[in-house]
Design a protein around this motif. Structure first.
Motif, PDB file in Angstrom:
ATOM      1  N   ARG A  43       0.788  -0.935  -0.515  1.00  0.00           N
ATOM      2  CA  ARG A  43      -0.141  -0.235   0.006  1.00  0.00           C
ATOM      3  C   ARG A  43       1.084   1.485  -0.164  1.00  0.00           C
ATOM      4  O   ARG A  43       1.529   1.170   0.630  1.00  0.00           O
ATOM      5  N   VAL A  44       0.635   2.498  -0.951  1.00  0.00           N
ATOM      6  CA  VAL A  44       1.316   3.143  -1.254  1.00  0.00           C
ATOM      7  C   VAL A  44       0.036   4.633  -0.535  1.00  0.00           C
ATOM      8  O   VAL A  44      -0.979   4.345  -1.822  1.00  0.00           O
ATOM      9  N   SER A  45       0.299   5.378  -0.452  1.00  0.00           N
ATOM     10  CA  SER A  45      -0.374   6.904  -0.591  1.00  0.00           C
ATOM     11  C   SER A  45       0.455   8.021  -1.159  1.00  0.00           C
ATOM     12  O   SER A  45       1.089   8.146   0.366  1.00  0.00           O
ATOM     13  N   VAL A  46      -0.079   9.087  -1.270  1.00  0.00           N
ATOM     14  CA  VAL A  46       0.451  10.447  -1.574  1.00  0.00           C
ATOM     15  C   VAL A  46      -0.330  11.377  -0.553  1.00  0.00           C
ATOM     16  O   VAL A  46      -2.013  11.577  -1.557  1.00  0.00           O
ATOM     17  N   SER A  47      -0.584  12.311   0.356  1.00  0.00           N
ATOM     18  CA  SER A  47      -1.747  13.595   0.127  1.00  0.00           C
ATOM     19  C   SER A  47      -0.643  14.718   0.654  1.00  0.00           C
ATOM     20  O   SER A  47       0.374  14.850   1.601  1.00  0.00           O
ATOM     21  N   TYR A  48      -1.875  15.923   0.314  1.00  0.00           N
ATOM     22  CA  TYR A  48      -0.665  16.850   0.588  1.00  0.00           C
ATOM     23  C   TYR A  48      -2.480  17.904   0.809  1.00  0.00           C
ATOM     24  O   TYR A  48      -3.337  17.926   0.737  1.00  0.00           O
ATOM     25  N   ALA A  49      -2.003  18.593   2.139  1.00  0.00           N
ATOM     26  CA  ALA A  49      -2.843  18.818   3.313  1.00  0.00           C
ATOM     27  C   ALA A  49      -2.640  20.450   3.458  1.00  0.00           C
ATOM     28  O   ALA A  49      -1.885  20.364   3.614  1.00  0.00           O
ATOM     29  N   VAL A  50      -3.460  21.033   3.568  1.00  0.00           N
ATOM     30  CA  VAL A  50      -2.711  22.836   3.840  1.00  0.00           C
ATOM     31  C   VAL A  50      -3.972  22.692   4.905  1.00  0.00           C
ATOM     32  O   VAL A  50      -5.534  22.933   4.487  1.00  0.00           O
ATOM     33  N   ALA A  51      -4.021  24.175   5.684  1.00  0.00           N
ATOM     34  CA  ALA A  51      -5.043  24.420   6.654  1.00  0.00           C
ATOM     35  C   ALA A  51      -4.808  25.703   6.864  1.00  0.00           C
ATOM     36  O   ALA A  51      -3.396  26.493   7.130  1.00  0.00           O
ATOM     37  N   GLN A  52      -5.488  27.046   6.694  1.00  0.00           N
ATOM     38  CA  GLN A  52      -5.424  28.301   7.288  1.00  0.00           C
ATOM     39  C   GLN A  52      -6.846  29.178   7.784  1.00  0.00           C
ATOM     40  O   GLN A  52      -7.406  28.582   7.364  1.00  0.00           O
ATOM     41  N   ARG A  71      -9.659  28.849   8.810  1.00  0.00           N
ATOM     42  CA  ARG A  71     -10.923  28.566   9.324  1.00  0.00           C
ATOM     43  C   ARG A  71     -11.108  27.171   8.175  1.00  0.00           C
ATOM     44  O   ARG A  71     -11.976  27.176   7.729  1.00  0.00           O
ATOM     45  N   TRP A  72     -10.283  27.250   7.152  1.00  0.00           N
ATOM     46  CA  TRP A  72     -10.670  26.412   5.735  1.00  0.00           C
ATOM     47  C   TRP A  72      -9.179  25.433   6.372  1.00  0.00           C
ATOM     48  O   TRP A  72      -8.122  25.721   6.734  1.00  0.00           O
ATOM     49  N   SER A  73      -9.363  23.723   5.490  1.00  0.00           N
ATOM     50  CA  SER A  73      -8.486  23.348   4.792  1.00  0.00           C
ATOM     51  C   SER A  73      -8.346  22.300   3.914  1.00  0.00           C
ATOM     52  O   SER A  73      -9.703  22.791   3.743  1.00  0.00           O
ATOM     53  N   SER A  74      -8.467  22.078   3.228  1.00  0.00           N
ATOM     54  CA  SER A  74      -8.146  21.263   2.015  1.00  0.00           C
ATOM     55  C   SER A  74      -7.269  19.961   2.290  1.00  0.00           C
ATOM     56  O   SER A  74      -5.470  20.758   2.590  1.00  0.00           O
ATOM     57  N   GLU A  75      -7.243  18.904   1.582  1.00  0.00           N
ATOM     58  CA  GLU A  75      -6.494  17.816   1.406  1.00  0.00           C
ATOM     59  C   GLU A  75      -6.912  16.822   0.287  1.00  0.00           C
ATOM     60  O   GLU A  75      -7.894  17.151  -0.056  1.00  0.00           O
ATOM     61  N   THR A  76      -5.795  16.725  -0.542  1.00  0.00           N
ATOM     62  CA  THR A  76      -5.656  16.032  -1.813  1.00  0.00           C
ATOM     63  C   THR A  76      -4.906  14.393  -1.653  1.00  0.00           C
ATOM     64  O   THR A  76      -3.945  14.638  -1.403  1.00  0.00           O
ATOM     65  N   ARG A  77      -5.976  13.444  -1.530  1.00  0.00           N
ATOM     66  CA  ARG A  77      -5.027  12.193  -1.371  1.00  0.00           C
ATOM     67  C   ARG A  77      -4.827  11.523  -2.857  1.00  0.00           C
ATOM     68  O   ARG A  77      -6.097  11.384  -3.998  1.00  0.00           O
ATOM     69  N   PHE A  78      -4.398  10.665  -2.819  1.00  0.00           N
ATOM     70  CA  PHE A  78      -4.100   9.469  -4.638  1.00  0.00           C
ATOM     71  C   PHE A  78      -3.579   7.885  -3.525  1.00  0.00           C
ATOM     72  O   PHE A  78      -2.289   8.382  -2.710  1.00  0.00           O
ATOM     73  N   GLY A  79      -4.095   6.980  -3.590  1.00  0.00           N
ATOM     74  CA  GLY A  79      -3.571   5.691  -3.193  1.00  0.00           C
ATOM     75  C   GLY A  79      -3.636   4.540  -4.212  1.00  0.00           C
ATOM     76  O   GLY A  79      -4.020   4.452  -4.932  1.00  0.00           O
ATOM     77  N   TYR A  80      -2.395   3.759  -3.720  1.00  0.00           N
ATOM     78  CA  TYR A  80      -2.227   2.504  -4.359  1.00  0.00           C
ATOM     79  C   TYR A  80      -2.527   0.706  -3.142  1.00  0.00           C
ATOM     80  O   TYR A  80      -1.556   1.651  -2.575  1.00  0.00           O
ATOM     81  N   THR A  81      -3.730   0.012  -3.642  1.00  0.00           N
ATOM     82  CA  THR A  81      -3.331  -1.201  -2.748  1.00  0.00           C
ATOM     83  C   THR A  81      -2.949  -2.335  -3.577  1.00  0.00           C
ATOM     84  O   THR A  81      -4.193  -2.368  -4.426  1.00  0.00           O
ATOM     85  N   TYR A  82      -2.040  -3.270  -2.851  1.00  0.00           N
ATOM     86  CA  TYR A  82      -2.421  -4.366  -3.777  1.00  0.00           C
ATOM     87  C   TYR A  82      -2.483  -5.978  -2.819  1.00  0.00           C
ATOM     88  O   TYR A  82      -1.676  -5.305  -1.018  1.00  0.00           O
ATOM     89  N   ASN A  83      -3.098  -6.783  -3.027  1.00  0.00           N
ATOM     90  CA  ASN A  83      -3.527  -7.589  -2.239  1.00  0.00           C
ATOM     91  C   ASN A  83      -3.589  -8.443  -2.697  1.00  0.00           C
ATOM     92  O   ASN A  83      -4.034  -9.013  -3.810  1.00  0.00           O
ATOM     93  N   TRP A  84      -2.558  -9.956  -2.292  1.00  0.00           N
ATOM     94  CA  TRP A  84      -2.844 -11.208  -3.429  1.00  0.00           C
ATOM     95  C   TRP A  84      -3.093 -12.190  -2.228  1.00  0.00           C
ATOM     96  O   TRP A  84      -2.276 -11.645  -0.894  1.00  0.00           O
TER      97      TRP A  84
END
Length: 181
Positions: free
Chosen positions: A128-137, A139-152
Motif C-alpha cells: 500500500r502506498v498513498s500520497v497526501s497533501y494537506a493545507v490548513a489556514q 477557518r478552512w482546510s484542504s486535502e488531496t489524496r492518491f493511493g494504490y493498494t495491492y493484495n494477493w
C-alpha cells in the motif's frame, strides 16, 4: 525509527514488526476404518486409492466391529507468521504537508483442516502506498489524496498437491495423477 532529515521541513519514520507463532488446534473428524480401507483398496486396486486413503489417520476412538468409519480426535498444527514494514516521509511544502506512507505485509497461516496431515495454507502479500497533501489556514482546510493498494491471497489445500509416486511431475505444482476410467 524516525527523525528529521531537514529541520522543520522533512521527516522520515520507519517501523518493522514480525512474529512467529506455533500452536495446536483441536481436531475432530470422521475417518475411514481399517475395514473400509481394505474394501476400497480391493475394489479400486490403483496406487491412487492408497495415496488418497493415506491422507486420513486411522480412528483413535473405539470403533464398532464392521463399521466403515470411526472417529479421530487429536491435535493439529497451526503456524502463523507475519512481517510488516511501514515507511513514511513528510515534507513541509508551500505552507502544507506532503505525506507519503508505504506499507508492506506478508501474513502467513498454516492450519490443520479437519485432519492432521492435511493443512490449509494461506499466503498473503500486501502493498500500500498513498500520497497526501494537506493545507490548513484560518477557518478552512484542504486535502488531496492518491493511493494504490495491492493484495494477493493464495489458499492451498495440501491434498491438492499430492503427486503420483510413480510418475514425476511435468509441471511443478500441477497434479500428475492419471484419470481413472
Amino acid at each position: 525509527l524516525g527523525g528529521a532529515v531537514v529541520r522543520d521541513r522533512a521527516f522520515f519514520f520507519t517501523a518493522f514488526e514480525g512474529y512467529r507463532q506455533k500452536t495446536a488446534v483441536p481436531l475432530y473428524a470422521n475417518v475411514p476404518s481399517q475395514r473400509f480401507r481394505d474394501e476400497a483398496i480391493a475394489a479400486l486396486p490403483f496406487p491412487e486409492t492408497k495415496l488418497f486413503l493415506d491422507t486420513f489417520p486411522l480412528p483413535n476412538q473405539p470403533v464398532a466391529s464392521g463399521a466403515l468409519a470411526g472417529v479421530f480426535i487429536g491435535p493439529g498444527d497451526k503456524r502463523n507468521k507475519d512481517e510488516h514494514l511501514d515507511l513514511r516521509t513528510d515534507f513541509r511544502i508551500m505552507g502544507g504537508n506532503l505525506s507519503i506512507p508505504f506499507t508492506i505485509g506478508h501474513p502467513y497461516l498454516e492450519q490443520a483442516n479437519g485432519l492432521p496431515a492435511t493443512p490449509t495454507i494461506w499466503n498473503t502479500r500486501s502493498r500500500r502506498v498513498s500520497v497526501s497533501y494537506a493545507v490548513a489556514q484560518g477557518r478552512w482546510s484542504s486535502e488531496t489524496r492518491f493511493g494504490y493498494t495491492y493484495n494477493w491471497l493464495s489458499r492451498t489445500d495440501s491434498w491438492f498437491n499430492i503427486n503420483d509416486p510413480v510418475k514425476a511431475a511435468t509441471i511443478p505444482g500441477l497434479r500428475t495423477l492419471p484419470k481413472i476410467v
